[in-house]
Scaffold this motif. Structure first.
Motif, PDB file in Angstrom:
ATOM      1  N   MET A   1      18.580 -11.999  -5.318  1.00 34.92           N
ATOM      2  CA  MET A   1      17.565 -13.053  -5.284  1.00 34.92           C
ATOM      3  C   MET A   1      16.400 -12.677  -4.370  1.00 34.92           C
ATOM      4  O   MET A   1      15.236 -12.877  -4.694  1.00 34.92           O
ATOM      5  CB  MET A   1      18.199 -14.370  -4.799  1.00 34.92           C
ATOM      6  N   ALA A   2      16.753 -12.112  -3.184  1.00 38.47           N
ATOM      7  CA  ALA A   2      15.718 -11.710  -2.237  1.00 38.47           C
ATOM      8  C   ALA A   2      14.832 -10.621  -2.843  1.00 38.47           C
ATOM      9  O   ALA A   2      13.607 -10.620  -2.660  1.00 38.47           O
ATOM     10  CB  ALA A   2      16.349 -11.217  -0.939  1.00 38.47           C
ATOM     11  N   GLY A   3      15.469  -9.696  -3.585  1.00 38.38           N
ATOM     12  CA  GLY A   3      14.703  -8.626  -4.222  1.00 38.38           C
ATOM     13  C   GLY A   3      13.759  -9.161  -5.277  1.00 38.38           C
ATOM     14  O   GLY A   3      12.625  -8.683  -5.412  1.00 38.38           O
ATOM     15  N   PHE A   4      14.215 -10.163  -6.037  1.00 41.51           N
ATOM     16  CA  PHE A   4      13.369 -10.771  -7.073  1.00 41.51           C
ATOM     17  C   PHE A   4      12.173 -11.457  -6.446  1.00 41.51           C
ATOM     18  O   PHE A   4      11.036 -11.324  -6.924  1.00 41.51           O
ATOM     19  CB  PHE A   4      14.196 -11.766  -7.884  1.00 41.51           C
ATOM     20  N   LEU A   5      12.411 -12.208  -5.364  1.00 40.10           N
ATOM     21  CA  LEU A   5      11.323 -12.921  -4.688  1.00 40.10           C
ATOM     22  C   LEU A   5      10.320 -11.950  -4.082  1.00 40.10           C
ATOM     23  O   LEU A   5       9.107 -12.197  -4.115  1.00 40.10           O
ATOM     24  CB  LEU A   5      11.890 -13.845  -3.605  1.00 40.10           C
ATOM     25  N   ALA A   7       9.657  -8.930  -5.231  1.00 42.07           N
ATOM     26  CA  ALA A   7       8.907  -8.355  -6.348  1.00 42.07           C
ATOM     27  C   ALA A   7       7.877  -9.352  -6.874  1.00 42.07           C
ATOM     28  O   ALA A   7       6.747  -8.972  -7.216  1.00 42.07           O
ATOM     29  CB  ALA A   7       9.863  -7.951  -7.464  1.00 42.07           C
ATOM     30  N   LEU A   8       8.270 -10.629  -6.916  1.00 44.15           N
ATOM     31  CA  LEU A   8       7.353 -11.672  -7.372  1.00 44.15           C
ATOM     32  C   LEU A   8       6.175 -11.802  -6.420  1.00 44.15           C
ATOM     33  O   LEU A   8       5.025 -11.970  -6.849  1.00 44.15           O
ATOM     34  CB  LEU A   8       8.100 -13.004  -7.479  1.00 44.15           C
ATOM     35  N   ARG A   9       6.450 -11.741  -5.120  1.00 44.74           N
ATOM     36  CA  ARG A   9       5.397 -11.811  -4.109  1.00 44.74           C
ATOM     37  C   ARG A   9       4.417 -10.664  -4.285  1.00 44.74           C
ATOM     38  O   ARG A   9       3.195 -10.855  -4.270  1.00 44.74           O
ATOM     39  CB  ARG A   9       6.022 -11.765  -2.715  1.00 44.74           C
ATOM     40  N   LEU A  66      -0.494 -19.149   6.003  1.00 50.78           N
ATOM     41  CA  LEU A  66       0.296 -20.308   6.430  1.00 50.78           C
ATOM     42  C   LEU A  66       1.752 -20.214   5.970  1.00 50.78           C
ATOM     43  O   LEU A  66       2.674 -20.557   6.718  1.00 50.78           O
ATOM     44  CB  LEU A  66      -0.332 -21.601   5.904  1.00 50.78           C
ATOM     45  N   VAL A  67       1.964 -19.752   4.731  1.00 49.73           N
ATOM     46  CA  VAL A  67       3.328 -19.717   4.186  1.00 49.73           C
ATOM     47  C   VAL A  67       4.023 -18.385   4.430  1.00 49.73           C
ATOM     48  O   VAL A  67       5.178 -18.205   4.042  1.00 49.73           O
ATOM     49  CB  VAL A  67       3.330 -20.048   2.670  1.00 49.73           C
ATOM     50  N   GLY A  68       3.319 -17.433   5.067  1.00 54.13           N
ATOM     51  CA  GLY A  68       3.948 -16.164   5.415  1.00 54.13           C
ATOM     52  C   GLY A  68       3.948 -15.116   4.325  1.00 54.13           C
ATOM     53  O   GLY A  68       4.701 -14.142   4.411  1.00 54.13           O
ATOM     54  N   LEU A  69       3.103 -15.265   3.299  1.00 51.29           N
ATOM     55  CA  LEU A  69       3.029 -14.239   2.258  1.00 51.29           C
ATOM     56  C   LEU A  69       2.412 -12.945   2.791  1.00 51.29           C
ATOM     57  O   LEU A  69       2.703 -11.856   2.294  1.00 51.29           O
ATOM     58  CB  LEU A  69       2.211 -14.749   1.067  1.00 51.29           C
ATOM     59  N   VAL A  70       1.528 -13.084   3.774  1.00 53.83           N
ATOM     60  CA  VAL A  70       0.902 -11.919   4.395  1.00 53.83           C
ATOM     61  C   VAL A  70       1.066 -12.027   5.906  1.00 53.83           C
ATOM     62  O   VAL A  70       1.345 -13.103   6.438  1.00 53.83           O
ATOM     63  CB  VAL A  70      -0.595 -11.818   4.025  1.00 53.83           C
ATOM     64  N   ARG A  71       0.832 -10.917   6.597  1.00 55.29           N
ATOM     65  CA  ARG A  71       1.023 -10.902   8.042  1.00 55.29           C
ATOM     66  C   ARG A  71      -0.214 -11.324   8.820  1.00 55.29           C
ATOM     67  O   ARG A  71      -0.148 -11.537  10.022  1.00 55.29           O
ATOM     68  CB  ARG A  71       1.464  -9.507   8.492  1.00 55.29           C
ATOM     69  N   SER A  72      -1.354 -11.438   8.134  1.00 50.07           N
ATOM     70  CA  SER A  72      -2.586 -11.822   8.827  1.00 50.07           C
ATOM     71  C   SER A  72      -2.433 -13.208   9.443  1.00 50.07           C
ATOM     72  O   SER A  72      -2.041 -14.158   8.756  1.00 50.07           O
ATOM     73  CB  SER A  72      -3.764 -11.836   7.844  1.00 50.07           C
ATOM     74  N   ALA A 127       0.584  -3.015  -5.027  1.00 49.79           N
ATOM     75  CA  ALA A 127       1.030  -2.481  -6.312  1.00 49.79           C
ATOM     76  C   ALA A 127       1.886  -1.233  -6.166  1.00 49.79           C
ATOM     77  O   ALA A 127       2.873  -1.056  -6.891  1.00 49.79           O
ATOM     78  CB  ALA A 127      -0.189  -2.181  -7.195  1.00 49.79           C
ATOM     79  N   PHE A 128       1.523  -0.359  -5.212  1.00 53.47           N
ATOM     80  CA  PHE A 128       2.204   0.939  -5.114  1.00 53.47           C
ATOM     81  C   PHE A 128       2.871   1.186  -3.759  1.00 53.47           C
ATOM     82  O   PHE A 128       3.459   2.244  -3.548  1.00 53.47           O
ATOM     83  CB  PHE A 128       1.205   2.063  -5.396  1.00 53.47           C
ATOM     84  N   GLY A 129       2.729   0.241  -2.854  1.00 58.81           N
ATOM     85  CA  GLY A 129       3.373   0.382  -1.550  1.00 58.81           C
ATOM     86  C   GLY A 129       2.548   1.104  -0.512  1.00 58.81           C
ATOM     87  O   GLY A 129       2.927   1.164   0.656  1.00 58.81           O
ATOM     88  N   ALA A 130       1.417   1.676  -0.901  1.00 64.10           N
ATOM     89  CA  ALA A 130       0.566   2.405   0.047  1.00 64.10           C
ATOM     90  C   ALA A 130      -0.825   2.586  -0.546  1.00 64.10           C
ATOM     91  O   ALA A 130      -1.006   2.486  -1.759  1.00 64.10           O
ATOM     92  CB  ALA A 130       1.174   3.757   0.386  1.00 64.10           C
ATOM     93  N   SER A 131      -1.785   2.851   0.330  1.00 68.93           N
ATOM     94  CA  SER A 131      -3.152   3.159  -0.084  1.00 68.93           C
ATOM     95  C   SER A 131      -3.515   4.546   0.420  1.00 68.93           C
ATOM     96  O   SER A 131      -2.973   5.000   1.435  1.00 68.93           O
ATOM     97  CB  SER A 131      -4.135   2.127   0.490  1.00 68.93           C
TER      98      SER A 131
END
Length: 221
Positions: A1-5, A7-9, A66-72, A127-131
């Protein structure tokens, strides 16, 4: 479940970043085209709708923080997004007299270059884990020039709008009224100008710190 969430994020953030990237790419293209063909006076007319879309979409970044999707942190995201929304809607859209000034061109170019780089950086990262390192360098170095030019343009346009704000009394609330409350948009604009001085210094210092961390980490990798 954590992996799915997870990936969805990543999918959501990737789509979000690339959609807004395309929005800012369109803004830059239309601005440069207008400057070349018609001069700086026509830049705002050329970019109005895509600018409003791209800049207003940044409201979601406050929610992401606010919801923690990003670290900013919200403390850095909110003032940056809020100030740009104020200039976009509270100045340029509200007071057409400001739209033909040359500062609009410097504002649009500074904003769009900054955001094209930023959204491409985060879009690739999600998308790819790195830039690529060159994009990371652009992300954390171009603001050294683009942030001051953008801030100077924002401050300049607010200042230019002051007499039009005062004369029009738009968004003002006068007493007497059923709320027993008065509000003067002119003084709000002056307050915003006053906040820009310490606020821009704080943000610039914050971004310098982020640059040092990001580039140091990249060298060690």
């Amino acid at each position: 479940m954590a992996g799915f969430l997870s990936a969805l994020r990543r999918l959501y953030l990737s789509v979000y970043n690339w959609v807004v990237f395309l929005g800012w790419l369109q803004v830059l293209y239309l601005a440069l085209k207008a400057i070349k063909e018609s001069g700086h006076e026509r830049v705002y007319d050329a970019v109005e709708r895509p600018l409003q879309f791209a800049q207003t979409a940044a409201v979601l970044e406050i929610l992401h923080s606010l919801v923690g999707l990003v670290r900013s942190p919200v403390s850095s995201t909110l003032p940056q997004v809020g100030s740009r929304l104020y200039v976009t809607w509270g100045i340029l859209w509200s007071f057409p007299e400001t739209r033909t000034h040359f500062l609009v061109s410097s504002l649009i170019i500074s904003w769009s270059l900054t955001e094209i780089i930023r959204y491409a950086f985060f879009g690739l990262k999600e998308a790819f884990g790195a830039s690529p390192r060159w994009l990371l360098w652009l992300r954390y170095s171009t603001f050294l020039v683009l942030y001051p030019t953008g801030i100077a343009s924002e401050v300049g346009l607010i200042y230019i709008a002051l007499p039009y704000i005062k004369a029009s009394e738009k968004y003002c609330i006068r007493m007497p009224n059923k709320w027993n409350f008065s509000f003067d948009y002119y003084y709000l604009a002056i307050l915003v100008l006053g906040i820009y001085v310490p606020g821009s210094q704080h943000m610039y210092s914050y971004m310098l710190g982020q640059r040092t961390k990001a580039l140091s980490k990249a060298k060690k990798a």
